[in-house]
Enzyme design. Structure first.
Site, PDB file in Angstrom:
ATOM      1  N   ARG A  59      63.746  40.745  50.836  1.00  0.00           N
ATOM      2  CA  ARG A  59      64.781  41.406  52.748  1.00  0.00           C
ATOM      3  C   ARG A  59      65.589  42.821  52.782  1.00  0.00           C
ATOM      4  O   ARG A  59      65.726  42.926  51.360  1.00  0.00           O
ATOM      5  CB  ARG A  59      65.082  40.487  53.562  1.00  0.00           C
ATOM      6  CG  ARG A  59      64.361  38.917  53.898  1.00  0.00           C
ATOM      7  CD  ARG A  59      65.421  38.363  54.043  1.00  0.00           C
ATOM      8  NE  ARG A  59      66.691  38.164  53.745  1.00  0.00           N
ATOM      9  CZ  ARG A  59      67.959  38.455  53.610  1.00  0.00           C
ATOM     10  NH1 ARG A  59      68.622  39.167  54.178  1.00  0.00           N
ATOM     11  NH2 ARG A  59      68.834  37.594  52.154  1.00  0.00           N
ATOM     12  N   LYS A 201      63.212  34.859  58.480  1.00  0.00           N
ATOM     13  CA  LYS A 201      64.394  35.380  58.745  1.00  0.00           C
ATOM     14  C   LYS A 201      64.770  35.482  59.450  1.00  0.00           C
ATOM     15  O   LYS A 201      66.133  35.500  60.555  1.00  0.00           O
ATOM     16  CB  LYS A 201      64.798  35.595  57.439  1.00  0.00           C
ATOM     17  CG  LYS A 201      64.983  34.763  56.240  1.00  0.00           C
ATOM     18  CD  LYS A 201      66.290  33.865  55.860  1.00  0.00           C
ATOM     19  CE  LYS A 201      65.480  33.009  55.020  1.00  0.00           C
ATOM     20  NZ  LYS A 201      65.879  31.324  54.983  1.00  0.00           N
ATOM     21  N   HIS A 221      71.145  26.431  57.231  1.00  0.00           N
ATOM     22  CA  HIS A 221      70.005  26.718  56.146  1.00  0.00           C
ATOM     23  C   HIS A 221      70.916  26.079  54.778  1.00  0.00           C
ATOM     24  O   HIS A 221      71.074  26.090  54.390  1.00  0.00           O
ATOM     25  CB  HIS A 221      71.353  28.580  56.325  1.00  0.00           C
ATOM     26  CG  HIS A 221      70.078  29.072  54.735  1.00  0.00           C
ATOM     27  ND1 HIS A 221      70.539  30.060  53.397  1.00  0.00           N
ATOM     28  CD2 HIS A 221      68.731  29.742  54.659  1.00  0.00           C
ATOM     29  CE1 HIS A 221      69.372  30.685  52.846  1.00  0.00           C
ATOM     30  NE2 HIS A 221      68.098  30.705  53.842  1.00  0.00           N
ATOM     31  N   SER A 239      70.775  30.494  46.496  1.00  0.00           N
ATOM     32  CA  SER A 239      69.841  30.521  45.178  1.00  0.00           C
ATOM     33  C   SER A 239      70.342  30.398  43.959  1.00  0.00           C
ATOM     34  O   SER A 239      70.879  31.145  43.739  1.00  0.00           O
ATOM     35  CB  SER A 239      68.456  32.292  45.015  1.00  0.00           C
ATOM     36  OG  SER A 239      67.444  32.026  44.966  1.00  0.00           O
ATOM     37  N   LYS A 243      69.168  23.676  44.829  1.00  0.00           N
ATOM     38  CA  LYS A 243      68.608  23.012  46.639  1.00  0.00           C
ATOM     39  C   LYS A 243      67.432  22.136  47.082  1.00  0.00           C
ATOM     40  O   LYS A 243      67.242  21.505  46.796  1.00  0.00           O
ATOM     41  CB  LYS A 243      68.720  23.712  47.462  1.00  0.00           C
ATOM     42  CG  LYS A 243      68.599  23.747  49.066  1.00  0.00           C
ATOM     43  CD  LYS A 243      69.711  24.952  50.147  1.00  0.00           C
ATOM     44  CE  LYS A 243      68.777  26.130  49.799  1.00  0.00           C
ATOM     45  NZ  LYS A 243      68.135  26.768  51.005  1.00  0.00           N
ATOM     46  N   THR A 244      66.640  22.573  46.074  1.00  0.00           N
ATOM     47  CA  THR A 244      64.909  22.735  46.743  1.00  0.00           C
ATOM     48  C   THR A 244      64.156  21.658  45.858  1.00  0.00           C
ATOM     49  O   THR A 244      64.071  20.542  46.052  1.00  0.00           O
ATOM     50  CB  THR A 244      63.921  23.605  45.976  1.00  0.00           C
ATOM     51  OG1 THR A 244      64.177  24.918  47.089  1.00  0.00           O
ATOM     52  CG2 THR A 244      62.587  23.006  46.106  1.00  0.00           C
ATOM     53  N   ASP A 258      64.425  24.099  54.296  1.00  0.00           N
ATOM     54  CA  ASP A 258      65.183  26.031  54.284  1.00  0.00           C
ATOM     55  C   ASP A 258      66.320  26.210  55.268  1.00  0.00           C
ATOM     56  O   ASP A 258      67.174  26.289  55.488  1.00  0.00           O
ATOM     57  CB  ASP A 258      64.509  27.190  53.956  1.00  0.00           C
ATOM     58  CG  ASP A 258      65.027  28.116  53.952  1.00  0.00           C
ATOM     59  OD1 ASP A 258      65.878  28.055  52.912  1.00  0.00           O
ATOM     60  OD2 ASP A 258      64.840  29.384  54.303  1.00  0.00           O
ATOM     61  N   ARG A 323      57.420  34.742  44.973  1.00  0.00           N
ATOM     62  CA  ARG A 323      57.184  33.622  46.294  1.00  0.00           C
ATOM     63  C   ARG A 323      55.696  32.786  46.452  1.00  0.00           C
ATOM     64  O   ARG A 323      54.772  33.240  45.698  1.00  0.00           O
ATOM     65  CB  ARG A 323      57.845  34.363  47.486  1.00  0.00           C
ATOM     66  CG  ARG A 323      58.982  34.590  47.220  1.00  0.00           C
ATOM     67  CD  ARG A 323      60.516  34.510  48.493  1.00  0.00           C
ATOM     68  NE  ARG A 323      61.402  34.613  48.487  1.00  0.00           N
ATOM     69  CZ  ARG A 323      62.845  33.777  48.763  1.00  0.00           C
ATOM     70  NH1 ARG A 323      62.094  32.313  48.537  1.00  0.00           N
ATOM     71  NH2 ARG A 323      64.138  33.386  48.562  1.00  0.00           N
TER      72      ARG A 323
END
Length: 542
Positions: A59, A201, A221, A239, A243-244, A258, A323
């Site tokens: 982004r 986003k 988030h 990041s 989390k994942t 997410d 990604r």
């Protein structure tokens, strides 16, 4: 291959796009074939589409704007994150984009976000590239055949990566690319960047304003999963904090990885229908769910191939931000409705490279709001040049770039919902123990999983807690499956004095970061911060 253009869809002249050849709602297989045939992407050894997003591999937050008008002027937190653009300049850019898209072959898709039917938001997306459209098919929720009839969008996305604004200053923007939201017209423009995350986003940012102000829903988030008893857990983290990894639990069903909403009815729902995961250094051993989800239907971005057509996930020569996007159905153990009730536990994940935060601590509601607003983790910077000092990183609400409102608004909502639902909030340090990066060691994943399991299973309810003298956090004195000496981080350092000074040093960063929020934060939240910083004496607190 003959492509069917769905006849019940409008032409695009209502949007000012004329004489376009429009392909509506193509399948991923069709879009992948067109992408490969047009030499806009290629297939990996196992048939997954791989594309290159060009100049932008992430982004561009400095080129994100919100239209400042009657609707937004008094509610948006204007500043570095939310930059204003006038309605007139937006209209001119929209006209430029629709002119640019006219007379072209385009790809249109209808879908929606927000899995809870009460909050469903219909999205119509018109893209210049076929693979941008395939990304939307992966990431947004998909319609049934019946739902395509009489579809009316709540928001429109116009995505024109090859349109570059020639004279940006005249339009009130910084350079030729832009990502802009207009809340009055309900239009999202993406120009000059092919990075697909701008669309995802953009809609997340829109929901982050609309849901709290109009629907009393807290947007988050975060990732979320649900246990066999229907108890929901939420995982916040920037990041690299896990989390994942930590939300993908074989004993619990994944709701999403997410973006979620927490409703007034105490329901947690996924905004999306897919996952968008980093794949740098990916291995099947480390991230089996993500690794196995990379199959036909997924899209890999900016990866490098080996000679045999396999992907080299360790090659970051295009970007560190490689990604994959894939439909959530590529994950085996999912919550098929994409929503669940009764959040019981919230985990704030931080990778503390200073090695001073406890591996697990329980937060009061004031502390939870404070740490939510802070959104702390630490990055290890410049190790190749011999610089091993960690760098603190703060992102308000664990997602500052996507938050149009002042962070305290989300934090106050979180506090209220926590107290109403009786939720436990835990701070989990997935970073270092026994010293900072370069001295101590990374906390083992098996210990972190044991701590989270203990919290989820209620095994810490009758355990004695002690308060951290500097951060004020409550540390359990015992946790099944975890060495007891680890639970108080001071015990793991060889020199207690070095630990104390490093902890006060980090507390000072927290205080400095929070200064910009303190005028809007309640006393209850301010008091949730570290007890001391470099201006106080530790002896007063031990």
């Amino acid at each position: 291959m003959e492509i069917l253009i769905k006849t019940n869809k409008p032409d695009l002249s209502q949007y000012g796009i004329n004489n376009a050849q429009v392909h509506w709602d193509l399948s991923s297989e069709e879009l992948q074939k067109i992408t490969v045939d047009k030499k806009m992407g290629k297939e990996t050894a196992n048939g997954t589409l791989a594309i290159n997003t060009g100049k932008f591999t992430g982004r561009s937050p400095q080129d994100r704007f919100l239209v400042k008008d009657e609707y937004t002027k008094d509610i948006v937190w204007w500043g570095k994150t939310n930059k204003p653009i006038s309605p007139e300049n937006f209209d001119k850019l929209q006209n430029n984009i629709v002119d640019f898209l006219s007379n072209k072959e385009l790809f249109a898709r209808d879908g929606y976000v927000c899995a809870d039917p009460k909050y469903r938001t219909n999205i119509r997306t018109i893209t210049q590239y076929p693979w941008s459209n395939m990304f939307v098919n992966n990431m947004f929720l998909r319609l049934t055949e019946e739902e395509h009839k009489d579809f009316k969008e709540d928001w429109l996305i116009l995505c024109a990566p090859a349109y570059v604004c020639d004279n940006p200053k005249e339009y009130g923007i910084r350079q030729g690319n832009f990502s802009i939201l207009n809340f009055t017209k309900k239009v999202a423009l993406v120009g000059g960047s092919a990075y697909t995350g701008e669309m995802k986003k953009g809609i997340f940012s829109a929901l982050n304003l609309i849901l709290p102000t109009e629907k009393n829903v807290l947007p988050m988030h975060c990732s979320a999963n649900v246990g066999e008893d229907g108890d929901t857990a939420i995982f916040f983290g920037l990041s690299g904090t896990g989390k994942t990894t930590l939300s993908a639990d074989p004993n619990r069903k994944l709701i999403g990885d997410d973006e979620h909403g927490w409703t007034a009815e105490n329901r947690i729902f996924n905004f999306e229908g897919g996952c968008y995961a980093k794949v740098i250094d990916l291995t099947e051993e480390k991230e089996p769910e993500i690794y196995r989800a990379i199959k036909p239907g997924a899209i890999l971005e900016n990866v490098i191939f080996k000679e045999n057509g396999e992907v080299d996930y360790f090659d970051s020569s295009i970007t560190q931000n490689t990604r994959v996007s894939y439909p959530i159905t590529h994950i085996d153990n999912i919550q098929t409705t994409s929503y669940a009730d009764n959040p019981k536990n919230i985990f704030f994940l931080t990778c503390d490279a200073f090695g001073v935060l406890p591996p697990i601590s329980k937060l009061t509601s004031g502390q939870a709001a404070y740490h939510f607003i802070s959104g702390y983790t630490a990055k290890v910077a410049g190790t190749e040049a011999g610089i091993t000092e960690p760098v603190p990183s703060f992102s308000a609400c664990f997602g500052e770039p996507f938050m149009p409102l002042h962070p305290t608004k989300y934090a106050e909502m979180l506090s209220t919902k926590m107290e109403e639902a009786g939720v436990n909030v835990w701070l989990i340090n997935t970073g270092w123990s026994g010293g900072p990066y370069g001295v101590g060691s990374r906390i083992k994943l098996k210990y972190t999983r044991a701590m989270i399991s203990a919290a989820l299973e209620g095994k810490l309810e009758d355990v004695e807690f002690e308060q951290h003298p500097i951060f004020g956090l409550f540390m359990p004195k015992y946790c099944p499956g975890v060495p007891t000496e680890m639970l108080d981080p001071m015990n793991t350092w060889l020199q207690k004095g070095a630990y104390v000074s490093k902890a006060i040093h980090l507390a000072h960063f927290f205080h400095l970061n929070f200064e910009k929020f303190s005028s809007e934060a309640s006393k209850h939240i301010v008091e949730g911060g570290p007890l001391i910083d470099e201006h106080h004496h530790l002896e007063d607190h031990i």
